[in-house]
Design a protein around this motif. Structure first.
Motif, mmCIF file in Angstrom:
data_model
loop_
_atom_site.group_PDB
_atom_site.id
_atom_site.type_symbol
_atom_site.label_atom_id
_atom_site.label_comp_id
_atom_site.label_asym_id
_atom_site.label_seq_id
_atom_site.Cartn_x
_atom_site.Cartn_y
_atom_site.Cartn_z
ATOM 1 N N MET A 107 -13.233 -49.813 -22.162
ATOM 2 C CA MET A 107 -13.583 -51.203 -21.862
ATOM 3 C C MET A 107 -14.889 -51.604 -22.545
ATOM 4 O O MET A 107 -15.047 -52.752 -22.980
ATOM 5 N N ALA A 108 -15.839 -50.670 -22.643
ATOM 6 C CA ALA A 108 -17.084 -50.954 -23.357
ATOM 7 C C ALA A 108 -16.808 -51.182 -24.840
ATOM 8 O O ALA A 108 -17.392 -52.081 -25.466
ATOM 9 N N TYR A 109 -15.916 -50.367 -25.396
ATOM 10 C CA TYR A 109 -15.551 -50.547 -26.809
ATOM 11 C C TYR A 109 -14.866 -51.895 -27.026
ATOM 12 O O TYR A 109 -15.117 -52.575 -28.034
ATOM 13 N N ASP A 110 -14.035 -52.293 -26.089
ATOM 14 C CA ASP A 110 -13.369 -53.589 -26.174
ATOM 15 C C ASP A 110 -14.394 -54.718 -26.212
ATOM 16 O O ASP A 110 -14.286 -55.647 -27.024
ATOM 17 N N ARG A 111 -15.416 -54.651 -25.361
ATOM 18 C CA ARG A 111 -16.468 -55.677 -25.361
ATOM 19 C C ARG A 111 -17.277 -55.629 -26.655
ATOM 20 O O ARG A 111 -17.703 -56.658 -27.172
ATOM 21 N N VAL A 151 -21.323 -53.230 -16.813
ATOM 22 C CA VAL A 151 -22.503 -52.381 -16.669
ATOM 23 C C VAL A 151 -22.718 -52.018 -15.199
ATOM 24 O O VAL A 151 -23.071 -50.878 -14.864
ATOM 25 N N THR A 152 -22.486 -52.976 -14.310
ATOM 26 C CA THR A 152 -22.681 -52.743 -12.872
ATOM 27 C C THR A 152 -21.732 -51.675 -12.338
ATOM 28 O O THR A 152 -22.152 -50.739 -11.655
ATOM 29 N N VAL A 153 -20.444 -51.792 -12.653
ATOM 30 C CA VAL A 153 -19.478 -50.839 -12.114
ATOM 31 C C VAL A 153 -19.644 -49.464 -12.752
ATOM 32 O O VAL A 153 -19.419 -48.434 -12.095
ATOM 33 N N VAL A 154 -20.072 -49.417 -14.028
ATOM 34 C CA VAL A 154 -20.320 -48.130 -14.685
ATOM 35 C C VAL A 154 -21.459 -47.400 -13.984
ATOM 36 O O VAL A 154 -21.388 -46.195 -13.718
ATOM 37 N N THR A 155 -22.528 -48.129 -13.662
ATOM 38 C CA THR A 155 -23.672 -47.527 -12.977
ATOM 39 C C THR A 155 -23.270 -46.984 -11.616
ATOM 40 O O THR A 155 -23.676 -45.883 -11.222
ATOM 41 N N MET A 156 -22.468 -47.763 -10.872
ATOM 42 C CA MET A 156 -22.042 -47.337 -9.539
ATOM 43 C C MET A 156 -21.198 -46.073 -9.581
ATOM 44 O O MET A 156 -21.263 -45.238 -8.689
ATOM 45 N N PHE A 157 -20.388 -45.927 -10.623
ATOM 46 C CA PHE A 157 -19.461 -44.802 -10.681
ATOM 47 C C PHE A 157 -20.101 -43.555 -11.282
ATOM 48 O O PHE A 157 -20.004 -42.460 -10.734
ATOM 49 N N PRO A 209 -6.593 -57.958 -24.166
ATOM 50 C CA PRO A 209 -6.936 -56.538 -23.987
ATOM 51 C C PRO A 209 -7.898 -56.283 -22.829
ATOM 52 O O PRO A 209 -7.732 -55.324 -22.078
ATOM 53 N N MET A 210 -8.913 -57.152 -22.661
ATOM 54 C CA MET A 210 -9.885 -56.936 -21.595
ATOM 55 C C MET A 210 -9.220 -56.906 -20.224
ATOM 56 O O MET A 210 -9.484 -56.029 -19.393
ATOM 57 N N TYR A 211 -8.330 -57.868 -19.982
ATOM 58 C CA TYR A 211 -7.666 -57.923 -18.680
ATOM 59 C C TYR A 211 -6.551 -56.886 -18.570
ATOM 60 O O TYR A 211 -6.211 -56.459 -17.462
ATOM 61 N N PHE A 212 -5.988 -56.482 -19.671
ATOM 62 C CA PHE A 212 -5.033 -55.376 -19.645
ATOM 63 C C PHE A 212 -5.721 -54.100 -19.149
ATOM 64 O O PHE A 212 -5.215 -53.400 -18.260
ATOM 65 N N PHE A 213 -6.899 -53.806 -19.689
ATOM 66 C CA PHE A 213 -7.653 -52.633 -19.252
ATOM 67 C C PHE A 213 -8.124 -52.792 -17.812
ATOM 68 O O PHE A 213 -8.161 -51.822 -17.044
ATOM 69 N N LEU A 214 -8.465 -54.013 -17.446
ATOM 70 C CA LEU A 214 -8.896 -54.268 -16.066
ATOM 71 C C LEU A 214 -7.754 -54.033 -15.085
ATOM 72 O O LEU A 214 -7.966 -53.503 -13.982
ATOM 73 N N SER A 215 -6.536 -54.411 -15.457
ATOM 74 C CA SER A 215 -5.386 -54.159 -14.583
ATOM 75 C C SER A 215 -5.115 -52.662 -14.454
ATOM 76 O O SER A 215 -4.758 -52.181 -13.369
ATOM 77 N N ILE A 216 -5.297 -51.913 -15.549
ATOM 78 C CA ILE A 216 -5.142 -50.461 -15.483
ATOM 79 C C ILE A 216 -6.206 -49.866 -14.568
ATOM 80 O O ILE A 216 -5.933 -48.959 -13.765
ATOM 81 N N LEU A 217 -7.445 -50.381 -14.668
ATOM 82 C CA LEU A 217 -8.528 -49.903 -13.798
ATOM 83 C C LEU A 217 -8.195 -50.155 -12.334
ATOM 84 O O LEU A 217 -8.422 -49.287 -11.477
ATOM 85 N N SER A 218 -7.661 -51.325 -12.027
ATOM 86 C CA SER A 218 -7.282 -51.629 -10.638
ATOM 87 C C SER A 218 -6.181 -50.697 -10.147
ATOM 88 O O SER A 218 -6.206 -50.235 -9.002
ATOM 89 N N LEU A 276 -20.146 -41.764 -21.300
ATOM 90 C CA LEU A 276 -21.329 -42.553 -20.964
ATOM 91 C C LEU A 276 -22.168 -42.837 -22.203
ATOM 92 O O LEU A 276 -22.700 -43.942 -22.365
ATOM 93 N N SER A 277 -22.277 -41.855 -23.093
ATOM 94 C CA SER A 277 -23.017 -42.050 -24.341
ATOM 95 C C SER A 277 -22.358 -43.122 -25.201
ATOM 96 O O SER A 277 -23.040 -43.963 -25.805
ATOM 97 N N LEU A 278 -21.023 -43.112 -25.246
ATOM 98 C CA LEU A 278 -20.297 -44.143 -25.998
ATOM 99 C C LEU A 278 -20.514 -45.521 -25.386
ATOM 100 O O LEU A 278 -20.652 -46.520 -26.108
ATOM 101 N N ILE A 279 -20.555 -45.566 -24.064
ATOM 102 C CA ILE A 279 -20.806 -46.836 -23.379
ATOM 103 C C ILE A 279 -22.199 -47.349 -23.711
ATOM 104 O O ILE A 279 -22.384 -48.529 -24.042
ATOM 105 N N LEU A 280 -23.201 -46.474 -23.624
ATOM 106 C CA LEU A 280 -24.581 -46.880 -23.912
ATOM 107 C C LEU A 280 -24.721 -47.335 -25.364
ATOM 108 O O LEU A 280 -25.382 -48.339 -25.645
ATOM 109 N N ALA A 281 -24.105 -46.581 -26.294
ATOM 110 C CA ALA A 281 -24.177 -46.957 -27.712
ATOM 111 C C ALA A 281 -23.526 -48.322 -27.943
ATOM 112 O O ALA A 281 -24.047 -49.154 -28.707
#
Length: 312
Positions: free
Chosen positions: A118-122, A245-251, A58-67, A211-216
């Motif tokens: 992706m945050a929920y997946d992690r 966390v890095t890419v979320v902050t940048m975006f 799932p993590m890489y599936f979401f990463l491929s969608i992000l790309s 963003l709140s869901l990501i932080l939680a």
């Protein structure tokens, strides 16, 4: 007074991002190279995920969608910008402007929601590892991406319709390199206070809620990581999250400044820089960050293209 019908606007003029026309060839070369690197790096990441069975998670599936979203995201803006840099007539038709605004918003919102997924997946992988395959099955992942697309289309449609329905009675010069809603609104010959409020509400729903869901999720994740006894286990769990966390902050930082500030704070030059950052720079850095910090991806690259490499 009779308002001018928006359909009477034949075209807009994009003023672009190069302050001096003489250096346009330099800007053209730089952004063309940047654009090609984005396409190549994201395509390579998608290819590796597709070819290596170890990355069929799932993590890489979401990463491929992000790309895929990132490549589409920059394609809605950079080619038009490159053409305008080299052509003396830097115009965009009304229909093309509407299409660009809508697609740009769809992909931008999709990226926001995708980061939350992706945050929920992690969160599930680290906090509920024994139930991960059940909670993040293939059908559930596809449903998540489908919901992400539906939310993106709905949010973009609302913003685009309420922006382009306003009367525009000239001059039709957009001080930007794309038809972004805040820049287009400045050309409207009508009260835009409702649009400012609408943008803030949409920004709250589509930016702050994810963003709140990501932080939680990451509060729970880091709490779980601290309970891991093994220092090696803590480091491995932490390293899988730090890239996200890095890419979320940048975006999210530039996007929130762009869409949630008062209309009186509009600064065209700053807006161009922000748009370049969360549109172009973010799409360029995403595959690099995820690849350089990920042994699985590096191992897949060696195995696919080197024939011998394996992830250590």
């Amino acid at each position: 007074m009779q308002e001018v019908n928006q359909s009477s606007v034949a075209e807009f003029i994009l003023l672009g991002c190069a302050p001096y026309p003489r250096i346009n060839p330099l800007f053209f070369t730089f952004f063309l190279g940047f654009y090609l690197l984005i396409l190549v790096s994201n395509s390579l990441l998608i290819t590796l995920i597709y070819l290596d069975s170890h990355l069929h998670t799932p993590m890489y599936f979401f990463l491929s969608i992000l790309s895929l979203v990132d490549m589409s995201y920059v394609t809605t803006t950079v080619p038009q910008m490159l053409v305008n840099m080299m052509c003396p007539r830097t115009t965009i038709s009304w229909g093309a402007c509407v299409a660009q605004m809508f697609i740009f918003l769809v992909l931008g919102i999709a990226e926001c929601v995708l980061y939350a997924i992706m945050a929920y997946d992690r969160y599930v992988a680290i906090c509920f590892p024994l139930h991960y395959t059940q909670l993040m099955g293939r059908v559930i992942c596809v449903k998540m991406v489908t919901v992400c697309g539906s939310i993106s289309i709905a949010g973009a449609l609302i913003c685009t319709v309420f922006t382009m329905r306003l009367p525009y009675c000239g001059p039709y010069k957009i001080n930007h390199f794309l038809c972004e809603a805040p820049a287009v609104l400045k050309l409207a010959c009508a009260d835009t206070s409702f649009n400012d409020q609408l943008d803030f509400i949409l920004g709250f729903i589509l930016l702050l809620v994810p963003l709140s869901l990501i932080l939680a999720s990451y509060v729970r994740i880091f709490a779980s990581i601290l309970r891991i006894r093994s220092s090696q286990g803590r480091f491995k769990a932490f390293s899988t999250c730090i890239s996200h966390v890095t890419v979320v902050t940048m975006f999210y930082g530039p996007a929130m400044i762009m869409y949630m500030r008062p209309g009186s704070w509009y600064d065209p030059e700053r807006d161009k820089e922000l748009a370049l950052f969360y549109n172009v720079v973010s799409a360029f850095l995403n595959p690099i960050i995820y690849s350089l910090r990920n042994k699985d991806v590096k191992g897949a690259f060696l195995k696919v293209f080197g024939g011998r490499g394996t992830a250590q």
